[in-house]
Design a protein around this motif. Structure first.
Motif, PDB file in Angstrom:
ATOM      1  N   LEU A 522      -6.270  13.911 -10.191  1.00 23.57           N
ATOM      2  CA  LEU A 522      -5.317  14.424 -10.503  1.00 23.57           C
ATOM      3  C   LEU A 522      -4.088  12.723 -10.834  1.00 23.57           C
ATOM      4  CD1 LEU A 522      -4.059  17.316  -9.251  1.00 23.57           C
ATOM      5  CD2 LEU A 522      -5.140  17.224 -11.043  1.00 23.57           C
ATOM      6  N   PHE A 523      -5.015  11.534 -11.582  1.00 26.76           N
ATOM      7  CA  PHE A 523      -4.222  10.492 -11.964  1.00 26.76           C
ATOM      8  C   PHE A 523      -3.956   9.635 -11.410  1.00 26.76           C
ATOM      9  CE2 PHE A 523      -4.876  13.334 -15.599  1.00 26.76           C
ATOM     10  CZ  PHE A 523      -5.787  12.309 -16.073  1.00 26.76           C
ATOM     11  N   GLY A 524      -4.200  10.094  -9.692  1.00 25.54           N
ATOM     12  CA  GLY A 524      -3.724   9.298  -8.574  1.00 25.54           C
ATOM     13  C   GLY A 524      -2.608  10.142  -7.927  1.00 25.54           C
ATOM     14  N   LEU A 525      -2.339  11.594  -8.726  1.00 23.35           N
ATOM     15  CA  LEU A 525      -1.652  12.646  -8.154  1.00 23.35           C
ATOM     16  C   LEU A 525      -2.179  12.914  -6.532  1.00 23.35           C
ATOM     17  CD1 LEU A 525       2.053  13.765  -8.066  1.00 23.35           C
ATOM     18  CD2 LEU A 525       0.263  15.897  -9.286  1.00 23.35           C
ATOM     19  N   ALA A 526      -3.047  13.066  -6.655  1.00 27.84           N
ATOM     20  CA  ALA A 526      -3.966  14.312  -5.541  1.00 27.84           C
ATOM     21  C   ALA A 526      -3.782  13.037  -3.933  1.00 27.84           C
ATOM     22  CB  ALA A 526      -4.967  14.421  -5.766  1.00 27.84           C
ATOM     23  N   PRO A 527      -4.201  11.697  -4.302  1.00 28.32           N
ATOM     24  CA  PRO A 527      -3.919  11.447  -3.272  1.00 28.32           C
ATOM     25  C   PRO A 527      -2.460  11.447  -2.316  1.00 28.32           C
ATOM     26  CG  PRO A 527      -5.266  10.257  -4.931  1.00 28.32           C
ATOM     27  CD  PRO A 527      -4.955  11.044  -5.292  1.00 28.32           C
ATOM     28  N   ALA A 528      -1.918  11.453  -3.521  1.00 25.44           N
ATOM     29  CA  ALA A 528       0.147  11.325  -2.674  1.00 25.44           C
ATOM     30  C   ALA A 528       0.074  12.154  -2.436  1.00 25.44           C
ATOM     31  CB  ALA A 528       1.132  11.112  -4.262  1.00 25.44           C
ATOM     32  N   LEU A 532       1.058  12.773   1.566  1.00 25.32           N
ATOM     33  CA  LEU A 532       2.825  13.756   2.415  1.00 25.32           C
ATOM     34  C   LEU A 532       2.823  14.954   3.006  1.00 25.32           C
ATOM     35  CD1 LEU A 532       5.943  13.656   1.493  1.00 25.32           C
ATOM     36  CD2 LEU A 532       5.032  16.118  -0.487  1.00 25.32           C
ATOM     37  N   VAL A 533       1.081  15.208   2.764  1.00 25.71           N
ATOM     38  CA  VAL A 533       0.588  16.402   3.166  1.00 25.71           C
ATOM     39  C   VAL A 533       0.979  15.647   4.905  1.00 25.71           C
ATOM     40  CG1 VAL A 533      -0.519  18.235   3.995  1.00 25.71           C
ATOM     41  CG2 VAL A 533       0.428  17.818   1.486  1.00 25.71           C
ATOM     42  N   ASP A 534       0.270  14.993   5.173  1.00 26.38           N
ATOM     43  CA  ASP A 534      -0.231  14.169   6.431  1.00 26.38           C
ATOM     44  C   ASP A 534       1.372  13.348   6.847  1.00 26.38           C
ATOM     45  OD1 ASP A 534      -2.141  14.511   5.851  1.00 26.38           O
ATOM     46  OD2 ASP A 534      -3.510  12.521   5.354  1.00 26.38           O
ATOM     47  N   ALA A 535       2.257  13.485   6.374  1.00 26.91           N
ATOM     48  CA  ALA A 535       3.713  12.899   6.613  1.00 26.91           C
ATOM     49  C   ALA A 535       4.086  14.339   7.529  1.00 26.91           C
ATOM     50  CB  ALA A 535       4.370  11.880   5.642  1.00 26.91           C
TER      51      ALA A 535
END
Length: 632
Positions: A522-528, A532-535
């Protein structure tokens, strides 16, 4: 039989089945009757007995009480209500749901035969069976005479056209397929009037009862048997019914000193009109009103199209013949059309279907990050929705805002099974299995889960189908729509989805394009979002460890619970049986003291019209005129 393996091995047969479901579903859309709301059947029978010219108290004593006494013991009777006026009485009988209306009508007819006696000039009781869904008119039409035409005709009384409209217009409209009844309001029927001279009657020593008895005895046709004549028998009938005012005037009341005393000697006879018992007015002055009531399960859209065509023909060909002077000036104006509200309501629900389906497809694309996988799952939406129309047609239901709302709810539900199946197939595909093997094994592994999920959803709505009361009939369509669409989605998920995945789902290593790899993230959105989910997970773990587990965690639980309760109370809408509609027709009732004359009622209506008249002709978009209007 392994249904999943069969679907994978015969993709052409699956495609043909999908095409047939879609094709016959679209044909079914055109065949399903379109209505505003579902049919709500309430077995109702009305008994109408006319006795004109009498006071309500006299009608109650002579007719109403006698009928209520014999009708109260009718089997399966739920409630009985009678309305008595100066023209007669109407007794409304409501029966419990499930009562056979034809049998109930026979029992009512048998019960009325036990009434000891009716007044001589009272009509025979008219028994009419109806259902609650037919009580609402789908159209209201005004018959008007423009003010300038009325003045040119010397103040022509439009209420005198009642009989002409009953004879010419009403039967023509009632012959429209789907029309149950057409009613005309505000007119005065013709009647033969005998204006008695009390002085002349007293001079001849004749009472009112004797005059009435003479008129009633003469106004009849009598069969006088048969006369044999050669090979034939000729039946003789003495014609005595009055045909004109002269016949009434020539009636002999008595003989005095060898000379007959006729009606013309003590009264004046004329053909007139019944006295006003009510009135209908429009913005143009006095008018007549006409409504159209549909039959049960009639297609309102087709019915209204034919009604408009016939109203145009009535305006062009029939009204000019009704009256030689006023006929060419009469105008029909349809003030209410239920199809306008039906079309707007259905368009809104259809729009919600498209928007809901598009949002569902976008969310699928967002999470699956594959155009092919999203397209495979999105196929389940139109197949399930269009196939539901076939189920509704086969079960004899109608297309209305309730059934369409059920389809709108089902748009997000029909993709659940497909997502589960496709995700498991995609997982096995990523493990290196071939497309055919992954489609078969992936579908079989989750078949039990999606079957249980579908059955639990169906089990929630099936009990509504067993409710016979008004609420059950009203919400039956939404239950049928959801049950049918979810059941079809189960079939689609174990046949169409595996077959489509076996043919089109690519391997993960095939996606080597930089654009596809960027889209996968998703153009870098999925890793971000993953970070956020991990945090958030680490924060939750922090609140549950050590001293924080018995201090911060309970406080957060209580805070969120309180916020949820307060939000639910603040945002809860007002409770109501059904939401308020936005129809372009308003009925207002005015309760006036009993015994008021028509003239007094008219003066009250004048004051109300003076307050409402400034609002006539002001459109919803005319802000300046709306702001200048006085409060009602």
């Amino acid at each position: 039989m392994d249904l999943i393996r069969l679907a994978i091995s015969k993709p052409v047969s699956v495609a043909v089945g999908v095409v047939m479901v879609v094709m016959f579903g679209l044909i079914g859309v055109g065949a399903i009757p379109i209505q505003l709301t579902p049919n709500v059947d309430r077995p109702i029978i009305t008994v109408t007995t006319n006795w004109p010219g009498r006071t309500p108290e006299e009608i109650v004593d002579r007719i109403t009480k006698e009928q209520e006494e014999v009708l109260k013991n009718v089997e399966n009777l739920k409630s009985m209500r009678s309305v008595t006026s100066d023209t007669g009485v109407t007794v409304t009988l409501e029966f419990y749901l499930g009562t056979e209306i034809d049998r109930a009508r026979l029992e009512v007819s048998d019960a009325l035969r036990r009434v000891p006696d009716y007044p001589e000039d009272a009509t025979e009781p008219v028994i009419q069976a109806s259902e609650g869904s037919n009580e609402n008119a789908i159209a209201w039409i005004m018959i008007e005479l423009p003010p300038e035409a009325r003045e040119a005709l010397g103040g022509f009384d439009i209420t005198t056209l009642q009989d002409d409209l009953d004879r010419e217009v009403k039967p023509y409209l009632e012959r429209i397929p789907g029309v149950a009844q057409v009613n005309i309001f505000g007119g005065r029927p013709r009647e033969m009037q005998v204006l008695i001279d009390p002085v002349a009657l007293a001079q001849r020593g004749i009472t009112y009862d004797r005059l009435i008895t003479a008129l009633r005895a003469e106004n009849r046709d009598v069969a006088a048997g048969a006369v044999p004549e050669g090979k034939r028998d000729y039946r003789i009938r003495v014609m005595g019914k009055y045909r004109s005012a002269e016949d009434v005037a020539a009636t002999v009341i008595a003989h005095q000193n060898g000379d007959p005393v006729r009606v013309a000697d003590v009264a004046r006879v004329r053909l007139g009109y019944d006295r006003p018992r009510g009135f209908v007015r429009s913005v143009h002055g006095p008018a007549l009103a006409m409504n159209v009531i549909r039959q049960n399960d009639a297609n309102v859209m087709d019915l209204m199209a034919e009604l408009r065509r016939r109203l145009a023909q009535v305006q062009r060909d029939v009204l000019p013949r009704i009256h030689p002077d006023a006929g060419p000036h009469l105008r029909l104006r349809q003030v209410y059309d239920e199809t306008t509200y039906i079309a707007s309501s259905i368009d809104l629900v259809v729009q919600n279907l498209w928007v809901g389906g598009s949002i569902a497809a976008f969310v699928l694309l967002l999470f699956l990050r594959s155009f092919i996988a999203t397209g495979v799952i999105a196929v389940a939406i139109p197949i399930s929705v269009i196939g539901t129309f076939l189920a509704l047609l086969g079960l004899g239901r109608t297309l209305n805002v309730v059934s369409l709302a059920g389809l709108a709810f089902a748009v997000g539900m029909v993709v659940d099974n497909a997502i589960v199946v496709l995700e498991n197939i995609d997982r096995r595909r990523s493990m290196g299995e071939s497309a055919t093997v992954a489609a078969h094994r992936g579908g079989r592994e989750v078949f039990g889960a999606i079957l249980a999920s579908t059955l639990t959803t169906v089990a929630v709505f099936v009990p509504i189908l067993t409710i016979q009361e008004e609420a059950g009939q009203l919400f039956r369509d939404i239950s049928l729509a959801i049950v049918a669409s979810v059941s079809l989605s189960l079939i689609v998920s174990v046949t169409v989805i595996p077959a489509a995945c076996a043919m089109w789902l690519p391997e993960h290593h095939m996606m080597r394009s930089r654009l596809l790899r960027s889209f996968q993230t998703l153009f870098g959105l999925a890793p971000a979002l993953a970070r956020l989910v991990d945090a958030a997970g680490r924060a939750m773990l922090w609140t549950m460890t050590g001293w924080r587990g018995w201090t911060i965690r309970p406080a957060l639980i209580l805070l969120l619970t309180a916020a949820s309760l307060v939000g639910a109370v603040k945002l809860m809408p007002d409770l109501d049986y059904l939401p308020a509609g936005n129809r372009n027709l308003v009925f207002g009732g005015l309760l006036i003291p009993p015994g008021y004359s028509v003239e007094q009622t008219g003066s009250i209506a004048d004051r109300i019209e003076d307050h409402i008249r400034p609002y006539v002709g002001v459109g919803p978009g005319d802000d300046d005129r709306l702001a200048a209007l006085p409060p009602i």
